[in-house]
Design a protein around this motif. Structure first.
Motif, PDB file in Angstrom:
ATOM      1  N   SER A  19       0.466  -6.741   2.846  1.00 43.99           N
ATOM      2  CA  SER A  19       1.478  -5.762   2.496  1.00 43.99           C
ATOM      3  C   SER A  19       1.124  -5.083   1.182  1.00 43.99           C
ATOM      4  O   SER A  19       1.197  -3.867   1.043  1.00 43.99           O
ATOM      5  CB  SER A  19       2.840  -6.451   2.374  1.00 43.99           C
ATOM      6  OG  SER A  19       3.772  -5.561   1.800  1.00 43.99           O
ATOM      7  N   ALA A  20       0.703  -5.877   0.217  1.00 45.14           N
ATOM      8  CA  ALA A  20       0.405  -5.339  -1.111  1.00 45.14           C
ATOM      9  C   ALA A  20      -0.817  -4.428  -1.088  1.00 45.14           C
ATOM     10  O   ALA A  20      -0.799  -3.319  -1.617  1.00 45.14           O
ATOM     11  CB  ALA A  20       0.195  -6.492  -2.098  1.00 45.14           C
ATOM     12  N   VAL A  21      -1.884  -4.909  -0.457  1.00 41.76           N
ATOM     13  CA  VAL A  21      -3.114  -4.118  -0.422  1.00 41.76           C
ATOM     14  C   VAL A  21      -2.957  -2.997   0.584  1.00 41.76           C
ATOM     15  O   VAL A  21      -2.713  -3.239   1.757  1.00 41.76           O
ATOM     16  CB  VAL A  21      -4.311  -5.010  -0.010  1.00 41.76           C
ATOM     17  CG1 VAL A  21      -5.515  -4.156   0.303  1.00 41.76           C
ATOM     18  CG2 VAL A  21      -4.618  -5.997  -1.121  1.00 41.76           C
ATOM     19  N   LEU A  23      -2.687   1.719   0.811  1.00 42.02           N
ATOM     20  CA  LEU A  23      -2.998   3.020   0.231  1.00 42.02           C
ATOM     21  C   LEU A  23      -2.730   3.016  -1.264  1.00 42.02           C
ATOM     22  O   LEU A  23      -3.330   3.782  -2.008  1.00 42.02           O
ATOM     23  CB  LEU A  23      -2.145   4.089   0.902  1.00 42.02           C
ATOM     24  CG  LEU A  23      -2.408   4.262   2.400  1.00 42.02           C
ATOM     25  CD1 LEU A  23      -1.360   5.169   3.027  1.00 42.02           C
ATOM     26  CD2 LEU A  23      -3.800   4.826   2.607  1.00 42.02           C
ATOM     27  N   GLY A  24      -1.827   2.150  -1.704  1.00 43.00           N
ATOM     28  CA  GLY A  24      -1.540   2.037  -3.128  1.00 43.00           C
ATOM     29  C   GLY A  24      -2.784   1.668  -3.921  1.00 43.00           C
ATOM     30  O   GLY A  24      -3.008   2.183  -5.012  1.00 43.00           O
ATOM     31  N   ASN A  25      -3.602   0.789  -3.375  1.00 42.98           N
ATOM     32  CA  ASN A  25      -4.819   0.373  -4.076  1.00 42.98           C
ATOM     33  C   ASN A  25      -5.938   1.383  -3.892  1.00 42.98           C
ATOM     34  O   ASN A  25      -6.689   1.668  -4.810  1.00 42.98           O
ATOM     35  CB  ASN A  25      -5.331  -0.963  -3.528  1.00 42.98           C
ATOM     36  CG  ASN A  25      -4.266  -2.030  -3.509  1.00 42.98           C
ATOM     37  OD1 ASN A  25      -3.246  -1.878  -2.824  1.00 42.98           O
ATOM     38  ND2 ASN A  25      -4.460  -3.077  -4.255  1.00 42.98           N
ATOM     39  N   PHE A 101       6.432   8.786   4.919  1.00 38.00           N
ATOM     40  CA  PHE A 101       5.263   9.473   4.355  1.00 38.00           C
ATOM     41  C   PHE A 101       4.001   8.648   4.532  1.00 38.00           C
ATOM     42  O   PHE A 101       2.914   9.175   4.728  1.00 38.00           O
ATOM     43  CB  PHE A 101       5.486   9.844   2.878  1.00 38.00           C
ATOM     44  CG  PHE A 101       4.994   8.824   1.890  1.00 38.00           C
ATOM     45  CD1 PHE A 101       5.837   7.850   1.413  1.00 38.00           C
ATOM     46  CD2 PHE A 101       3.675   8.848   1.446  1.00 38.00           C
ATOM     47  CE1 PHE A 101       5.392   6.903   0.509  1.00 38.00           C
ATOM     48  CE2 PHE A 101       3.214   7.910   0.542  1.00 38.00           C
ATOM     49  CZ  PHE A 101       4.075   6.921   0.072  1.00 38.00           C
ATOM     50  N   TYR A 102       4.164   7.315   4.510  1.00 34.13           N
ATOM     51  CA  TYR A 102       2.998   6.431   4.605  1.00 34.13           C
ATOM     52  C   TYR A 102       2.284   6.616   5.943  1.00 34.13           C
ATOM     53  O   TYR A 102       1.062   6.615   6.021  1.00 34.13           O
ATOM     54  CB  TYR A 102       3.483   4.991   4.473  1.00 34.13           C
ATOM     55  CG  TYR A 102       2.478   4.025   3.892  1.00 34.13           C
ATOM     56  CD1 TYR A 102       2.329   3.902   2.518  1.00 34.13           C
ATOM     57  CD2 TYR A 102       1.699   3.222   4.712  1.00 34.13           C
ATOM     58  CE1 TYR A 102       1.431   3.004   1.972  1.00 34.13           C
ATOM     59  CE2 TYR A 102       0.799   2.321   4.176  1.00 34.13           C
ATOM     60  CZ  TYR A 102       0.668   2.210   2.805  1.00 34.13           C
ATOM     61  OH  TYR A 102      -0.225   1.317   2.272  1.00 34.13           O
ATOM     62  N   SER A 103       3.085   6.792   6.971  1.00 39.02           N
ATOM     63  CA  SER A 103       2.514   6.932   8.299  1.00 39.02           C
ATOM     64  C   SER A 103       1.765   8.259   8.456  1.00 39.02           C
ATOM     65  O   SER A 103       0.802   8.351   9.223  1.00 39.02           O
ATOM     66  CB  SER A 103       3.641   6.817   9.325  1.00 39.02           C
ATOM     67  OG  SER A 103       3.152   6.983  10.611  1.00 39.02           O
ATOM     68  N   LEU A 220       4.759  -1.405  -9.205  1.00 42.23           N
ATOM     69  CA  LEU A 220       5.773  -1.717  -8.198  1.00 42.23           C
ATOM     70  C   LEU A 220       5.267  -1.354  -6.811  1.00 42.23           C
ATOM     71  O   LEU A 220       5.398  -2.122  -5.863  1.00 42.23           O
ATOM     72  CB  LEU A 220       7.074  -0.937  -8.440  1.00 42.23           C
ATOM     73  CG  LEU A 220       7.851  -1.155  -9.722  1.00 42.23           C
ATOM     74  CD1 LEU A 220       9.305  -0.732  -9.520  1.00 42.23           C
ATOM     75  CD2 LEU A 220       7.780  -2.582 -10.181  1.00 42.23           C
ATOM     76  N   PHE A 221       4.706  -0.163  -6.707  1.00 41.08           N
ATOM     77  CA  PHE A 221       4.271   0.293  -5.390  1.00 41.08           C
ATOM     78  C   PHE A 221       3.197  -0.627  -4.822  1.00 41.08           C
ATOM     79  O   PHE A 221       3.263  -1.058  -3.677  1.00 41.08           O
ATOM     80  CB  PHE A 221       3.738   1.729  -5.471  1.00 41.08           C
ATOM     81  CG  PHE A 221       3.435   2.319  -4.129  1.00 41.08           C
ATOM     82  CD1 PHE A 221       4.445   2.891  -3.369  1.00 41.08           C
ATOM     83  CD2 PHE A 221       2.153   2.279  -3.612  1.00 41.08           C
ATOM     84  CE1 PHE A 221       4.182   3.412  -2.114  1.00 41.08           C
ATOM     85  CE2 PHE A 221       1.879   2.804  -2.356  1.00 41.08           C
ATOM     86  CZ  PHE A 221       2.893   3.378  -1.606  1.00 41.08           C
ATOM     87  N   THR A 222       2.213  -0.952  -5.644  1.00 43.57           N
ATOM     88  CA  THR A 222       1.080  -1.711  -5.127  1.00 43.57           C
ATOM     89  C   THR A 222       1.469  -3.142  -4.782  1.00 43.57           C
ATOM     90  O   THR A 222       0.905  -3.756  -3.896  1.00 43.57           O
ATOM     91  CB  THR A 222      -0.117  -1.678  -6.101  1.00 43.57           C
ATOM     92  OG1 THR A 222      -1.258  -2.195  -5.426  1.00 43.57           O
ATOM     93  CG2 THR A 222       0.147  -2.487  -7.337  1.00 43.57           C
TER      94      THR A 222
HETATM   95  N1  TRP Z   1       1.925  -1.999  -1.383  1.00 42.92           N
HETATM   96  C1  TRP Z   1       1.519  -1.123  -0.342  1.00 42.92           C
HETATM   97  C2  TRP Z   1       0.349  -0.316  -0.822  1.00 42.92           C
HETATM   98  O1  TRP Z   1      -0.116  -0.514  -1.902  1.00 42.92           O
HETATM   99  C3  TRP Z   1       2.606  -0.240   0.152  1.00 42.92           C
HETATM  100  C4  TRP Z   1       3.848  -0.978   0.528  1.00 42.92           C
HETATM  101  C5  TRP Z   1       4.058  -1.794   1.573  1.00 42.92           C
HETATM  102  C6  TRP Z   1       5.048  -0.937  -0.143  1.00 42.92           C
HETATM  103  N2  TRP Z   1       5.328  -2.282   1.559  1.00 42.92           N
HETATM  104  C7  TRP Z   1       5.960  -1.749   0.528  1.00 42.92           C
HETATM  105  C8  TRP Z   1       5.382  -0.277  -1.270  1.00 42.92           C
HETATM  106  C9  TRP Z   1       7.227  -1.928   0.036  1.00 42.92           C
HETATM  107  C10 TRP Z   1       6.668  -0.445  -1.760  1.00 42.92           C
HETATM  108  C11 TRP Z   1       7.568  -1.275  -1.126  1.00 42.92           C
HETATM  109  O2  TRP Z   1      -0.125   0.540  -0.123  1.00 42.92           O
END
Ligand code: TRP
Length: 477
Positions: A19-21, A23-25, A101-103, A220-222
């Motif tokens: 989940s963390a890794v 598009l944010g990274n 937007f992520y999709s 936060l996002f990542t």
């Molecule tokens: N962390 C993910 C990224 O870096 C994106 C992501 C997934 C996310 N779930 C999330 C961001 C919940 C904020 C909240 O691409």
């Protein structure tokens, strides 16, 4: 019906890292870094991951594991309050905003895997991207990405999310290490490494207050904080292992991937003379893609790189879809397939709007996400600190080792007081910036307050009001 749970502890860790890794990274991090002074930004960002990210992650974990519920049910069950239940629904909205937007970006990535294989963008990367970014084809690729996301979530926690991320995470790491080695071997790569890893302290001092909110938003996002993803994932934990150990491992792995991404992207950009300035939101699709076009084996490298990004994006998007799905399953007793299908229907529409209208996309992906995530995380932190109080401490301590236990009370203070004040400050500054509001210097009792100080005072005041309002018998603070 018994609630689903992870099969193994490592399965949970890899799903959370998945989940963390994302598009944010690989996309947002190099972009933010290039706009905020390179290594100076990296330094501030690392500090925030440690000081805000890890404690915040633990707050979401504590809420999730204690309640064994989706974010709405968790806040409702643990507080017995209508207000918190209503607030919980914000997370369903946040999930919709995020995945919409992520999709769309996920769709661009899928397209670039194919376009790298055929070399479609090699002749003129800028023109190619400008031709495909928004419009009916972008809608089609968004739907394809959404379909892939749904196919995994449909299969459930163990057979879907856990088994998919268990394969994807190692693949991402191996491919990234290979790409980094290749990037570092290019002539002129050194300047890119320098920009990314040697901080310019003069720049840092001069721009600290601008770097801070950008670095906080990125952290936060990542780490997928503020949307309830981590609450949801921790709610599937069956066993009582150390949340502190797991959270630290997750944050570390996520940081390693971010840094690796920088080591891939910047040497390639600098080696080709594109420089950091070419690192904006289109960096991946224009500058970097252009670099692949100019390099030997560009097609192979392009497929490998965009393949990594596609896997990373997918392992994140499933965690976004899982939030509303768990909500429908827990709260309304709907079956997983029905819940998945319902929200796929919603996302098909909201994502298409983002894929058709660039202005909507930018607003959603920028300001709206930043504010929702910051506000959402403040909510979770205050909830853990003031509403759960003693319960949060118990949950934190369950399964924790000696060192982690000794940090339990400081953690609660950080989560209940210090971090909310800091985040409210970035929230207030963010709202002011979004609305274009500026504050003239104020003179109070002979002290002149510039805008930053005014916002700081306002944030502390807001936080104190919240603390007083939230105090309960169980609040240890
Ligand atoms: N962390 C993910 C990224 O870096 C994106 C992501 C997934 C996310 N779930 C999330 C961001 C919940 C904020 C909240 O691409």
């Amino acid at each position: 019906m018994t609630r689903e749970s992870w099969q193994t502890r490592i399965g949970f860790i890899l799903a959370a890292v998945g989940s963390a890794v994302g598009l944010g990274n690989l996309w947002r991090f190099p972009w933010m870094t290039s706009e905020n002074g390179g290594a100076a930004f990296l330094l501030v960002y690392l500090g925030i991951v440690l000081a805000v990210g890890v404690p915040g992650l633990l707050a979401e974990f504590v809420i999730g594991r204690r309640s064994r519920r989706n974010p709405v049910g968790a806040l409702s069950d643990l507080s017995d309050s209508k207000g918190w239940t209503a607030f919980g629904h914000v997370f369903v909205v946040t999930a919709v905003v995020l995945l919409s937007f992520y999709s769309v970006v996920g769709g661009w990535i899928l397209r670039y895997v194919a376009a790298s294989a055929t070399g479609a963008y090699f002749a003129d990367p800028g023109a190619y991207f400008a031709g495909i970014d928004y419009g009916i084809e972008a809608v089609a690729f968004h739907l394809a990405f959404l379909g892939a996301t749904a196919a995994i979530v449909l299969r459930g926690v163990r057979r879907g999310i856990e088994s998919a991320t268990k394969l994807m995470m190692p693949a991402i790491l191996v491919l990234l290490v290979g790409l980094a080695a290749w990037g570092l071997s290019l002539d002129g790569a050194g300047a890119g490494v320098d920009f990314f890893l040697t901080p310019d302290f003069g720049y840092l001092r001069a721009n600290f207050l601008d770097i801070l909110p950008a670095a906080a938003g990125q952290a936060l996002f990542t780490l997928s904080l503020g949307a309830g993803t981590m609450v949801t994932y921790a709610s599937y934990l069956g066993e009582d292992r150390s949340l502190v150990a797991d959270g630290t491992a997750i944050a570390t792995l996520n940081t390693v991937v971010g840094v690796l991404a920088g080591v891939v992207v910047f040497p390639i950009l600098f080696a080709l003379g594109a420089g950091a300035g070419a690192g904006g939101p289109g960096a991946l699709f224009v500058s970097l893609a252009g670099a692949f076009a100019a390099l030997p084996y560009g097609q192979v490298v392009g497929v490998a790189f965009f393949g990594v990004v596609a896997l990373a994006a997918l392992s994140s998007s499933i965690s976004m879809l899982e939030i509303p799905v768990s909500f429908l399953v827990d709260e309304y007793g709907v079956s997983r397939p029905t819940a998945t299908a319902s929200f796929v229907g919603v996302f098909a529409v909201t994502g298409s709007v983002c894929a058709l209208y660039p202005n909507v996309f930018s607003f959603v992906a920028g300001t709206l996400v930043d504010l929702l995530l910051t506000g959402g995380l403040v909510g979770f932190l205050l909830f853990a600190g003031w509403v759960m109080g003693r319960g949060a401490l118990d949950e934190y301590r369950r399964g924790a080792g000696g060192l982690a236990r000794s940090l339990a009370t400081p953690w609660l203070y950080a989560v209940g007081v210090v971090i909310p004040v800091f985040l409210v400050f970035t929230f207030v500054s963010g709202v002011a910036a979004a609305l274009g509001v500026t504050v003239e210097p104020l003179s109070v009792l002979g002290v002149t307050l510039d805008q930053t100080r005014v916002f700081a005072v306002v944030s502390v005041a807001l936080a104190v009001v919240a603390f007083l309002g939230l105090r309960r018998p169980d609040s240890v603070l």
